[in-house]
Design a protein around this motif. Structure first.
Motif, short mmCIF file in Angstrom:
data_model
loop_
_atom_site.label_atom_id
_atom_site.label_comp_id
_atom_site.label_asym_id
_atom_site.label_seq_id
_atom_site.Cartn_x
_atom_site.Cartn_y
_atom_site.Cartn_z
N ASP A 261 0.86 -1.19 0.00
CA ASP A 261 0.00 0.00 0.00
C ASP A 261 0.89 1.23 0.00
O ASP A 261 1.31 1.72 1.05
N THR A 262 1.16 1.75 -1.20
CA THR A 262 2.11 2.85 -1.33
C THR A 262 1.55 4.19 -0.90
O THR A 262 2.25 5.20 -0.93
N THR A 263 0.26 4.22 -0.47
CA THR A 263 -0.28 5.46 0.10
C THR A 263 0.19 5.66 1.54
O THR A 263 0.08 6.75 2.09
N LYS A 264 0.72 4.60 2.14
CA LYS A 264 1.22 4.68 3.51
C LYS A 264 2.68 5.12 3.51
O LYS A 264 3.43 4.82 2.59
#
Length: 312
Positions: A261-264
């Motif tokens: 989850d690259t939004t984290k």
């Protein structure tokens, strides 16, 4: 020479390992806890130290967590940790404590140090915003050690400890260290037959991990060494979060897909300690490999999963 030691946080994840290491070396270790010993209350702190009459204080208690809690709760993290330290040092000075060892953290290093972090880098720049509130409380403790040494003659010591993992950790994602959080994620996925596990960030950051029993042995050795400058405690070995996830997946027998989850946030891209001074001062290296330590931790977690998952 055996000492009478008051250990804060002595029933916690790391504290219980420190207690074991100190007792194994013949020391008398007292581990008072709440409600009788409330370090947020100066009167309670002083009363406890007056009753215990320790020669030495080892301060391992902390309000801590992983990246999630550091981002979500900067005020409680800063307030509680600073207040506990202030109350403890003040009480120790009033009852004649001769030595204080305060457990430090690699989170207190500047966020943009290039290469492996040496003790001389400790004050060389600002902390990474993601861990600033917690990391700076460890800098406060280091200043306190120097202040009470100059003002009262108390011997001060600080191991700067890298990322810990091991039995009895907090395994919920919100408060856990990264290794424990991953162990729970993959164990839960296996239990529920999930086809994928979602991990935070990109997996690219490089971190260093030390088995809690090894770190506790380093603390015990440092206490007896007479060394009074801050000292890195770690393995000196960097591992990407992606590599760590793959090891945990294999050891928990997870067969599915790992999704990132690259939004984290990733946090600092590399955080590894230079442990050359530790090896010289303590004449010692941590004996437990990452894979061996993770295997022990996973075995304990699976045998105590319900109890471990209930810890907050």
């Amino acid at each position: 020479m055996p000492e009478r030691i008051l250990l804060t946080g002595g029933t916690g994840f790391f504290g219980r390992r420190i207690a074991e290491a100190l007792k194994a070396r013949g020391h008398t270790v007292v581990t008072p806890g709440r409600p009788d010993f409330d370090m947020m209350d100066p009167a309670s702190t002083l009363r406890t130290l007056e009753q215990v009459k320790p020669e030495t204080v080892v301060h391992s208690a902390a309000h801590y967590g992983g990246l999630g809690i550091c981002v979500a709760e900067p005020i409680p993290i800063f307030h509680r940790n600073v207040l506990m330290g202030v109350n403890l040092f003040d009480a120790a000075s009033k009852v004649g404590v001769k030595k204080i060892l305060a457990v430090g953290s690699a989170c207190a290093y500047p966020g943009q140090v290039a290469g492996d972090m040496k003790e001389s880098d400790f004050w060389s720049g600002p902390l990474h915003p993601s861990v600033e509130a917690y990391g700076f409380t460890k800098k406060v403790l280091e200043v306190a050690l120097r202040a009470y040494s100059r003002g009262q003659g108390i011997i001060g010591q600080m191991p700067i400890v890298t990322n810990l993992y091991g039995e009895n950790d907090v395994f919920g994602e919100y408060r856990s260290h990264v290794a424990a959080a991953l162990i729970k994620k993959f164990a839960d996925a296996v239990q529920s037959n999930a086809k994928q596990v979602v991990c935070w960030g990109t997996g690219a950051p490089v971190r260093e991990f030390i088995y809690s029993a090894d770190a506790a042995e380093a603390v015990a050795r440092l206490l007896e060494s007479g060394y009074t400058e801050p000292l890195n405690v770690g393995t000196g070995i960097g591992t990407t979060i992606k590599e760590l996830s793959e090891i945990v997946a294999r050891l928990t027998h997870f067969q599915g897909e790992i999704v990132w989850d690259t939004t984290k946030p990733d946090g600092v891209l590399r955080k590894v300690l230079d442990v050359s001074k530790m090896e010289s001062v303590l004449n010692w290296k941590p004996p437990t490999s990452l894979e061996a330590g993770l295997a022990k931790t996973i075995k304990w977690y699976l045998a105590n999963k319900a109890e471990a998952d209930a810890r907050q």
